[in-house]
Enzyme design. Structure first.
Site, PDB file in Angstrom:
ATOM      1  N   ASP A 186     -48.447 -23.656  -5.005  1.00 33.50           N
ATOM      2  CA  ASP A 186     -47.937 -24.201  -3.751  1.00 33.50           C
ATOM      3  C   ASP A 186     -49.149 -24.616  -2.906  1.00 33.50           C
ATOM      4  O   ASP A 186     -49.990 -23.777  -2.563  1.00 33.50           O
ATOM      5  CB  ASP A 186     -47.104 -23.138  -3.024  1.00 33.50           C
ATOM      6  N   ARG A 245     -52.892 -17.918  15.063  1.00 29.72           N
ATOM      7  CA  ARG A 245     -53.356 -18.870  14.036  1.00 29.72           C
ATOM      8  C   ARG A 245     -53.889 -20.136  14.694  1.00 29.72           C
ATOM      9  O   ARG A 245     -53.251 -20.699  15.577  1.00 29.72           O
ATOM     10  CB  ARG A 245     -52.200 -19.289  13.138  1.00 29.72           C
ATOM     11  N   PHE A 264     -45.437 -17.122   1.377  1.00 26.49           N
ATOM     12  CA  PHE A 264     -44.572 -17.664   2.420  1.00 26.49           C
ATOM     13  C   PHE A 264     -43.139 -17.325   2.000  1.00 26.49           C
ATOM     14  O   PHE A 264     -42.768 -17.496   0.839  1.00 26.49           O
ATOM     15  CB  PHE A 264     -44.782 -19.182   2.474  1.00 26.49           C
ATOM     16  N   TYR A 288     -45.867 -32.478   5.850  1.00 28.26           N
ATOM     17  CA  TYR A 288     -45.865 -32.527   7.328  1.00 28.26           C
ATOM     18  C   TYR A 288     -46.967 -31.681   7.955  1.00 28.26           C
ATOM     19  O   TYR A 288     -47.068 -31.611   9.162  1.00 28.26           O
ATOM     20  CB  TYR A 288     -44.490 -32.147   7.888  1.00 28.26           C
ATOM     21  N   LYS A 289     -47.769 -30.999   7.135  1.00 32.82           N
ATOM     22  CA  LYS A 289     -48.875 -30.200   7.680  1.00 32.82           C
ATOM     23  C   LYS A 289     -50.131 -31.081   7.694  1.00 32.82           C
ATOM     24  O   LYS A 289     -50.208 -32.007   8.487  1.00 32.82           O
ATOM     25  CB  LYS A 289     -49.023 -28.909   6.889  1.00 32.82           C
TER      26      LYS A 289
HETATM   27  C1  LIG Z   1     -44.833 -24.711   5.087  1.00 34.43           C
HETATM   28  C2  LIG Z   1     -44.548 -24.015   3.806  1.00 34.43           C
HETATM   29  C3  LIG Z   1     -43.315 -24.151   3.178  1.00 34.43           C
HETATM   30  C4  LIG Z   1     -42.220 -24.926   3.818  1.00 34.43           C
HETATM   31  O1  LIG Z   1     -41.116 -25.131   3.007  1.00 34.43           O
HETATM   32  P1  LIG Z   1     -39.957 -26.114   3.486  1.00 34.43           P
HETATM   33  O2  LIG Z   1     -39.033 -26.167   2.390  1.00 34.43           O
HETATM   34  O3  LIG Z   1     -40.623 -27.418   3.835  1.00 34.43           O
HETATM   35  O4  LIG Z   1     -39.389 -25.545   4.746  1.00 34.43           O
HETATM   36  C5  LIG Z   1     -43.138 -23.524   1.949  1.00 34.43           C
HETATM   37  N1  LIG Z   1     -44.123 -22.804   1.385  1.00 34.43           N
HETATM   38  C6  LIG Z   1     -45.324 -22.636   1.992  1.00 34.43           C
HETATM   39  C7  LIG Z   1     -46.391 -21.851   1.337  1.00 34.43           C
HETATM   40  C8  LIG Z   1     -45.556 -23.230   3.227  1.00 34.43           C
HETATM   41  O5  LIG Z   1     -46.733 -23.064   3.835  1.00 34.43           O
END
Ligand SMILES: *Cc1c(COP(=O)(O)O)cnc(C)c1O
Length: 398
Positions: free
Chosen positions: A195, A369, A126, A220-221
């Site tokens: 992560d 997705r 990501f 939040y997911k």
């Molecule tokens: C959703 C997600 C993030 C989000 O990071 P924020 O700092 O909350 O915006 C980071 N890494 C991964 C792998 C994600 O899926």
């Protein structure tokens, strides 16, 4: 009625988790974007209202102690801990995932032997993780080596300080081998940072069991904490005494109210705190975690796999030949809780799906997705999503 519709009904009837859906605010759309923003648990608004009117409005400053605001980061961390397979005292909530990636990765390089100068990073990560890792590397004098997770064992060496990996790939939904890769990283004398954004709350993580060093994730997911709800940081107990945060804010101090000029870190995961916690988001998250009471992550995983299997079967049965291909691995041990379909005209297809009440999302240029949150998505939802998708793709009505 079609076979698949009948099967969906039977599967929903037999599903022990099905009643949990009633705990959430949902409408008659099929919501398959809980891997971006989880749905709202029904009881959260009343709790947030209480925090506003009573705790802030009436108690004001007293709430830092009397309403438990000050200790919320570690208290809520202990509520997330069982969901990710961690014993109490190792998870602290606060800041965004991006910020926690920074803390964890810099701290990892400080835990690693001093003569090592490489950080391996998931080559398909990501974006934010990659950007933050690059900056952390520049600051600490390390070099980033992008590596596909499966190739990490071959890339590890005497120069590897830390390894930053995603448990589930956000795009393809591929589940990486956390136990095996963690063992390889540790055997090479390096520090593993995971992560968990796309795995926590959807499948067993087993942080303690698999000897993970450090981990981060958002809430939040699949944890339904609300838009922008704070992330969390896991620091394995064995690393806590040496955990040296690059953001040693005053709330991680051993005695914050002594207001001393010198920094002396608190014991335990509290060391991962930075500044004043965002209480409103944090307490909304805390309330939302109530939906996990009595829910086992193994049952969630079993339903998640059954849902994604069933969705793939329905897509195969309904969708016109050759219009979509799954980029999510078929093997259960390599699959997270989403299905990603490659589709040439993904953008208009997703727009039309949403217009017809099936909410997934798009990863440009060509990936549709569909996230399956076992707490509130059912088999009839999966069947309907596949049926509407087929209609949008131009199949005759199923
Ligand atoms: C959703 C997600 C993030 C989000 O990071 P924020 O700092 O909350 O915006 C980071 N890494 C991964 C792998 C994600 O899926």
């Amino acid at each position: 009625m079609s076979d698949l519709r009948e099967r969906a009904q039977a599967l929903d009837t037999a599903d022990a988790l099905a009643p949990l859906r009633e705990l959430f605010t949902l409408d008659d759309t099929v919501y398959l974007d809980g891997n971006s923003l989880g749905a709202l648990p029904r009881h959260v608004p009343a709790r947030v209202q209480e925090v506003l009117t009573r705790e802030w409005g009436e108690l004001r400053i007293r709430s830092w102690s009397e309403s438990g605001w000050w200790t919320a980061p570690e208290r809520i961390g202990d509520r997330i801990a069982p969901i990710v397979g961690a014993a109490a005292g190792q998870v602290v909530v606060g800041d965004s995932t991006s910020v926690n990636v920074f803390k964890a990765l810099v701290a990892a390089t400080r835990l690693a032997p001093k003569d090592r100068d490489e950080i391996l990073v998931d080559a398909h990560t990501f974006p934010t993780d990659g950007y933050i890792a690059a900056s952390a590397a520049r600051m600490t004098g390390h070099r980033i080596v992008p590596v596909a997770p499966a190739d990490v064992p071959d890339a590890l060496g005497p120069r590897t300080a830390a390894v930053l990996l995603n448990h589930v790939d956000y795009r393809s939904g591929r589940l990486h081998d956390l136990p095996g890769l963690t063992a390889a990283v540790r055997a090479a004398g390096a520090v593993a940072v995971w992560d968990l954004c796309h795995s926590a709350g959807a499948l067993p993580v087993g942080l303690d069991e698999h000897g993970v060093d450090l981990a981060v994730g958002c809430t939040y997911k699949y944890l339904n904490g609300g838009p922008g709800s704070p992330a969390y940081l896991y620091v394995a107990e064995r690393h806590q005494a040496a955990f040296d945060s690059p953001l040693p804010g005053w709330t991680s101090h051993a005695d914050p109210f002594a207001m001393t000029p010198g920094y002396s870190p608190a014991e335990g995961a509290v060391r991962g705190r930075v500044g004043t916690p965002d209480i409103l988001s944090m307490l909304a998250l805390e309330a939302s975690l109530d939906v996990w009471d009595g829910v086992g992550i193994d049952a969630v995983r079993a339903k998640s796999l059954a849902l994604t299997d069933f969705f793939l079967e329905c897509v195969e049965a309904y969708a016109p030949e050759g219009r979509v291909t799954s980029v999510t691995p078929a093997a259960h041990r390599e699959r997270g809780s989403q299905v990603a379909l490659r589709c040439e005209d993904a953008e208009p297809v997703m727009a039309e799906l949403i217009a017809r009440g099936v909410v997934g999302d798009l990863r440009r240029p060509d990936v549709l997705r569909f996230g399956f949150t076992p707490l509130y998505v059912g088999f009839a939802d999966a069947e309907r999503a596949a049926r509407v998708l087929a209609e949008v793709l131009g199949a005759p009505a199923a």
